[in-house]
Design a protein around this motif. Structure first.
Motif, PDB file in Angstrom:
ATOM      1  N   ASN A 186      -0.639   1.505   1.636  1.00 52.59           N
ATOM      2  CA  ASN A 186      -0.193   0.207   1.146  1.00 52.59           C
ATOM      3  C   ASN A 186      -0.834  -0.132  -0.194  1.00 52.59           C
ATOM      4  O   ASN A 186      -1.973   0.252  -0.475  1.00 52.59           O
ATOM      5  CB  ASN A 186      -0.534  -0.894   2.154  1.00 52.59           C
ATOM      6  CG  ASN A 186       0.170  -0.706   3.478  1.00 52.59           C
ATOM      7  OD1 ASN A 186       1.206  -0.045   3.542  1.00 52.59           O
ATOM      8  ND2 ASN A 186      -0.372  -1.258   4.539  1.00 52.59           N
TER       9      ASN A 186
ATOM     10  N   SER B 177       9.278  -6.051   6.060  1.00 55.23           N
ATOM     11  CA  SER B 177       8.704  -4.870   6.697  1.00 55.23           C
ATOM     12  C   SER B 177       9.818  -3.965   7.208  1.00 55.23           C
ATOM     13  O   SER B 177      10.938  -4.423   7.460  1.00 55.23           O
ATOM     14  CB  SER B 177       7.794  -5.279   7.856  1.00 55.23           C
ATOM     15  OG  SER B 177       6.701  -6.054   7.397  1.00 55.23           O
ATOM     16  N   ASP B 178       9.485  -2.706   7.369  1.00 56.33           N
ATOM     17  CA  ASP B 178      10.477  -1.745   7.848  1.00 56.33           C
ATOM     18  C   ASP B 178      10.594  -1.862   9.367  1.00 56.33           C
ATOM     19  O   ASP B 178      10.166  -0.997  10.120  1.00 56.33           O
ATOM     20  CB  ASP B 178      10.063  -0.333   7.447  1.00 56.33           C
ATOM     21  CG  ASP B 178      11.156   0.688   7.741  1.00 56.33           C
ATOM     22  OD1 ASP B 178      12.274   0.268   8.074  1.00 56.33           O
ATOM     23  OD2 ASP B 178      10.876   1.897   7.634  1.00 56.33           O
ATOM     24  N   ASP B 179      11.162  -2.991   9.824  1.00 51.58           N
ATOM     25  CA  ASP B 179      11.378  -3.212  11.250  1.00 51.58           C
ATOM     26  C   ASP B 179      12.725  -3.915  11.421  1.00 51.58           C
ATOM     27  O   ASP B 179      13.350  -4.322  10.443  1.00 51.58           O
ATOM     28  CB  ASP B 179      10.240  -4.042  11.860  1.00 51.58           C
ATOM     29  CG  ASP B 179      10.071  -5.407  11.210  1.00 51.58           C
ATOM     30  OD1 ASP B 179      11.083  -5.992  10.769  1.00 51.58           O
ATOM     31  OD2 ASP B 179       8.939  -5.906  11.149  1.00 51.58           O
TER      32      ASP B 179
ATOM     33  N   TYR C  24       8.509  -2.685   1.360  1.00 56.03           N
ATOM     34  CA  TYR C  24       8.310  -1.267   1.664  1.00 56.03           C
ATOM     35  C   TYR C  24       9.198  -0.418   0.772  1.00 56.03           C
ATOM     36  O   TYR C  24      10.256  -0.839   0.325  1.00 56.03           O
ATOM     37  CB  TYR C  24       8.581  -0.966   3.140  1.00 56.03           C
ATOM     38  CG  TYR C  24      10.018  -1.127   3.589  1.00 56.03           C
ATOM     39  CD1 TYR C  24      10.889  -0.034   3.626  1.00 56.03           C
ATOM     40  CD2 TYR C  24      10.519  -2.364   3.969  1.00 56.03           C
ATOM     41  CE1 TYR C  24      12.202  -0.174   4.039  1.00 56.03           C
ATOM     42  CE2 TYR C  24      11.827  -2.522   4.396  1.00 56.03           C
ATOM     43  CZ  TYR C  24      12.666  -1.428   4.429  1.00 56.03           C
ATOM     44  OH  TYR C  24      13.971  -1.568   4.829  1.00 56.03           O
TER      45      TYR C  24
ATOM     46  N   SER D 240      10.059 -10.837   4.787  1.00 54.11           N
ATOM     47  CA  SER D 240      10.968 -10.656   3.660  1.00 54.11           C
ATOM     48  C   SER D 240      11.103 -11.910   2.818  1.00 54.11           C
ATOM     49  O   SER D 240      11.518 -11.844   1.662  1.00 54.11           O
ATOM     50  CB  SER D 240      12.352 -10.235   4.163  1.00 54.11           C
ATOM     51  OG  SER D 240      12.904 -11.222   5.008  1.00 54.11           O
TER      52      SER D 240
ATOM     53  N   ASP E 181      12.965  -7.462   9.564  1.00 57.79           N
ATOM     54  CA  ASP E 181      12.603  -7.663   8.156  1.00 57.79           C
ATOM     55  C   ASP E 181      11.456  -8.662   8.027  1.00 57.79           C
ATOM     56  O   ASP E 181      11.486  -9.581   7.207  1.00 57.79           O
ATOM     57  CB  ASP E 181      13.811  -8.150   7.349  1.00 57.79           C
ATOM     58  CG  ASP E 181      14.870  -7.081   7.183  1.00 57.79           C
ATOM     59  OD1 ASP E 181      14.489  -5.897   7.207  1.00 57.79           O
ATOM     60  OD2 ASP E 181      16.049  -7.409   7.049  1.00 57.79           O
TER      61      ASP E 181
ATOM     62  N   HIS F  45       5.762  -9.164   2.496  1.00 60.84           N
ATOM     63  CA  HIS F  45       5.730  -7.720   2.722  1.00 60.84           C
ATOM     64  C   HIS F  45       6.911  -7.045   2.030  1.00 60.84           C
ATOM     65  O   HIS F  45       7.948  -7.667   1.785  1.00 60.84           O
ATOM     66  CB  HIS F  45       5.781  -7.388   4.224  1.00 60.84           C
ATOM     67  CG  HIS F  45       4.525  -7.723   4.958  1.00 60.84           C
ATOM     68  ND1 HIS F  45       4.209  -9.009   5.330  1.00 60.84           N
ATOM     69  CD2 HIS F  45       3.492  -6.937   5.374  1.00 60.84           C
ATOM     70  CE1 HIS F  45       3.040  -9.006   5.956  1.00 60.84           C
ATOM     71  NE2 HIS F  45       2.592  -7.770   5.994  1.00 60.84           N
TER      72      HIS F  45
ATOM     73  N   SER G  44      11.330   3.102   0.365  1.00 59.39           N
ATOM     74  CA  SER G  44      12.064   4.030   1.216  1.00 59.39           C
ATOM     75  C   SER G  44      12.836   5.006   0.334  1.00 59.39           C
ATOM     76  O   SER G  44      13.068   4.749  -0.849  1.00 59.39           O
ATOM     77  CB  SER G  44      13.028   3.272   2.138  1.00 59.39           C
ATOM     78  OG  SER G  44      14.002   2.575   1.379  1.00 59.39           O
TER      79      SER G  44
ATOM     80  N   GLY H  96       7.239   5.258   3.881  1.00 53.99           N
ATOM     81  CA  GLY H  96       8.615   5.682   4.128  1.00 53.99           C
ATOM     82  C   GLY H  96       9.175   6.617   3.064  1.00 53.99           C
ATOM     83  O   GLY H  96      10.343   6.996   3.144  1.00 53.99           O
TER      84      GLY H  96
ATOM     85  N   ASN I 252      12.211  -2.431  -1.005  1.00 53.30           N
ATOM     86  CA  ASN I 252      12.864  -3.407  -0.131  1.00 53.30           C
ATOM     87  C   ASN I 252      11.879  -4.513   0.229  1.00 53.30           C
ATOM     88  O   ASN I 252      10.706  -4.249   0.506  1.00 53.30           O
ATOM     89  CB  ASN I 252      13.350  -2.741   1.156  1.00 53.30           C
ATOM     90  CG  ASN I 252      14.120  -1.456   0.907  1.00 53.30           C
ATOM     91  OD1 ASN I 252      15.323  -1.470   0.722  1.00 53.30           O
ATOM     92  ND2 ASN I 252      13.409  -0.330   0.892  1.00 53.30           N
TER      93      ASN I 252
ATOM     94  N   ASP J 194       4.431  -1.190   1.539  1.00 51.74           N
ATOM     95  CA  ASP J 194       4.176   0.012   2.339  1.00 51.74           C
ATOM     96  C   ASP J 194       4.953   1.187   1.738  1.00 51.74           C
ATOM     97  O   ASP J 194       6.180   1.131   1.599  1.00 51.74           O
ATOM     98  CB  ASP J 194       4.614  -0.252   3.783  1.00 51.74           C
ATOM     99  CG  ASP J 194       4.367   0.945   4.695  1.00 51.74           C
ATOM    100  OD1 ASP J 194       3.778   1.941   4.240  1.00 51.74           O
ATOM    101  OD2 ASP J 194       4.786   0.872   5.865  1.00 51.74           O
TER     102      ASP J 194
END
Length: 582
Positions: free
Chosen positions: A410, A451-453, A177, A459, A456, A175, A179, A433, A448, A430
């Motif tokens: 996505n 995931s944006d959590d 994302y 990653s 990560d 994954h 930003s 963001g 990045n 994603d």
């Protein structure tokens, strides 16, 4: 023989036993987690010379108590103050553990389980957590391979430094994302070169790669941006060969043949010229037949089916520039005609057969001066990738490729076909963001991995080597690795007894279960279940109170002296008795 002699002897023996207990306590004043013992006395049997009698109501005579002569003293009990918590001693050693509460560590010699409060541990040559003093293995629970959590079953040795635990396996990135802000006045995104954004990712073997993307703004709708994959660099910063087939290359990211408004003027470079047909009377251009170049002073037609030759005529040389030239679009956004798919009809589609000063048959206009074509202005460009759409009013992200909602947020970077070994990942990126608001002409857009959590998720990682071990308050053992990961290795089990004072002391700070202490079920208990805890880097000290022991020593000494005097006086009385006959 006088009974007092034997009473004195029993007093000497009992006080000697009490002195032995005191001496053992003081000897272990610095023993790790030692629990002091105390001794109580009780009298021996008594000889009854006259039994008790009750009152006689008839005669009016009262009752008489029994007449009993005691025969000395004996040891009533030797109790261990096992529940008394010793003070803590800081050691700084992460494998030194102190129990706060009434629990016991479970250790084993390989055949039998023992119990101890001595938490001085180390890791032996086989990777087992063991007692520093005698090497008994510390027992606990293992990690369930299916759930990744502790499985509370029969205790077993905790082998925390096994070969499997010393490293953490690599994992491919799954994954990513986007930003940050894409500022519509940023000169990078408005330029022909665009703004470059890098996404670092890991393959299945843990090698790190970089995917380089470029973002460009639409010329007509400044709320739309194109994003396409430029290249992929390996760990040595060398380009990974991308497919030559246009369809395969387009499948790497987003979708093929997206169109965006981006006026571009193409002009022939020195050495090339247009091959045209002119009206003999007016001199106006009636048709464009191709491009030619001078070879040894002779005009020679170039092969319009070879994109490299056509691109070179316009100054696009090299793999990346040829690809860029191939992405230039002909036609409008509804019927784009990429050069790369239609080289043979390139000039005809672009200019048609216009007379001087007339409008070409398709969008895109030839610049004609003195009946000579000096350049061609393109209305847009084709690209393989995604179109990023923002709300023109709020600047909020809307979707990709004209879509809206979560399903249009996505895009897939699908690199699985790049390696014959299949070690390249498929990364879902994603875009939700992103925003397009004023940031004083500076974009902060970034790609990045993960995931944006907070975790990560997805990653990826390289292979990690163990750099540390930490033991939590509940006895859980975690390893940390130099790739940022942690792993649960096991949990130290404890034992809890209904009557801990009933445990039997063994050498080396060990205890064994007895009938009066309660049984050990072979599984043990989680120390946190009873509200207790473990402290690492500390050891429990002995709970011997020297001031109390010295006081006990004084009273014991006085008792011993008094009993010795009983024997001495009794001996004197016997001597007087034997002296009656001389």
């Amino acid at each position: 023989m006088m009974r007092s002699l034997f009473s004195g002897v029993s007093g000497l023996k009992t006080h000697q036993t009490r002195m032995d207990v005191i001496g053992h306590n003081i000897a272990n004043v610095n023993t790790v987690a030692y629990k002091y013992s105390s001794m109580t006395f009780s009298s021996l049997m008594s000889q009854t010379t006259q039994k008790a009698s009750g009152a006689n109501a008839t005669t009016g005579k009262g009752g008489v108590n029994a007449r009993q002569i005691g025969l000395g003293v004996k040891t009533a009990a030797i109790n261990i103050n096992i529940s008394g918590q010793g003070a803590s001693q800081s050691t700084g050693n992460p494998f030194d553990i102190m129990i706060n509460g009434e629990n016991f560590f479970v250790v084993s010699d390989g055949t039998k389980n023992y119990f101890t409060r001595d938490g001085s541990f180390y890791v032996d040559g086989a990777g087992n957590l063991a007692m520093t003093s005698i090497g008994f293995n510390v027992m606990g629970w293992q990690v369930d391979p299916d759930t990744g959590d502790i499985k509370k079953d029969t205790v077993s040795a905790l082998r925390i430094m096994s070969s499997a635990n010393k490293t953490f396996p690599p994992e491919a990135t799954s994954h990513g994302y986007m930003s940050g802000i894409i500022d519509k006045h940023d000169t990078d995104v408005t330029s022909e070169a665009g703004r470059v954004v890098n996404l670092n990712f890991y393959d299945t073997q843990g090698y790190s790669y970089t995917a380089k993307f470029v973002i460009r703004q639409s010329a007509s709708d400044k709320s739309n941006y194109s994003m396409e994959l430029m290249k992929i660099l390996d760990p040595d910063n060398k380009e990974v060969p991308l497919p030559e087939d246009p369809a395969q290359r387009a499948a790497l990211f987003g979708s093929a043949n997206n169109f965006i408004d981006a006026p571009t003027t193409l002009s022939l470079v020195n050495g090339y010229s247009w091959k045209v047909t002119k009206d003999q009377t007016t001199g106006a251009i009636t048709s464009v037949d191709g491009i030619q170049k001078m070879v040894n002073g002779t005009p020679t037609d170039i092969d319009m089916t070879k994109i490299e030759e056509v691109a070179a005529a316009f100054g696009y040389v090299g793999e990346e520039q040829v690809k860029e030239f191939g992405n230039l679009a002909l036609g409008d956004s509804t019927t784009p005609k990429p050069i790369k798919d239609n080289l043979g009809s390139f000039l005809t589609d672009m200019l048609g057969t216009p007379a001087a000063g007339t409008t070409p048959a398709v969008p895109g206009s030839a610049i004609i001066k003195d009946n000579e074509i000096t350049g061609v202005t393109m209305t847009g460009r084709m690209f393989d990738g995604v179109t990023i759409n923002f709300d023109g009013k709020s600047g909020d992200f809307v979707g990709l490729n004209g879509g809206t909602g979560d399903n249009a947020a996505n895009a897939i970077l699908n690199l699985t076909g790049l390696s014959k070994d299949g070690n390249f990942p498929s990364v879902e990126i994603d875009f939700s963001g992103l925003s397009s608001v004023d940031n004083k002409g500076t974009s902060t857009v970034a790609a990045n991995k993960g995931s944006d959590d907070p975790y990560d998720t997805g990653s990826g990682r390289r292979k990690g080597d163990m750099i540390g071990v930490a033991i939590q308050e509940d006895g859980r053992i975690y390893a940390s690795y130099d790739n940022g990961m942690t792993k649960l290795l096991g949990q130290i089990a404890t034992a809890l007894f209904a009557n801990p004072s009933g445990l039997e002391k063994n050498a080396d700070n060990l205890y064994s279960a007895t009938l009066n202490s309660g049984e050990f079920d072979g599984i043990g208990v989680d120390i946190s279940a009873s509200g207790n805890s473990m402290s690492t880097g500390q050891l429990e000290m002995s709970n011997v109170d020297l001031s109390a022991e010295f006081t006990e020593m004084i009273t014991t000494q006085r008792g011993f002296q008094a009993n010795s005097r009983i024997i001495t006086v009794s001996d004197t009385l016997l001597e007087e008795l034997t002296n009656l006959k001389r």
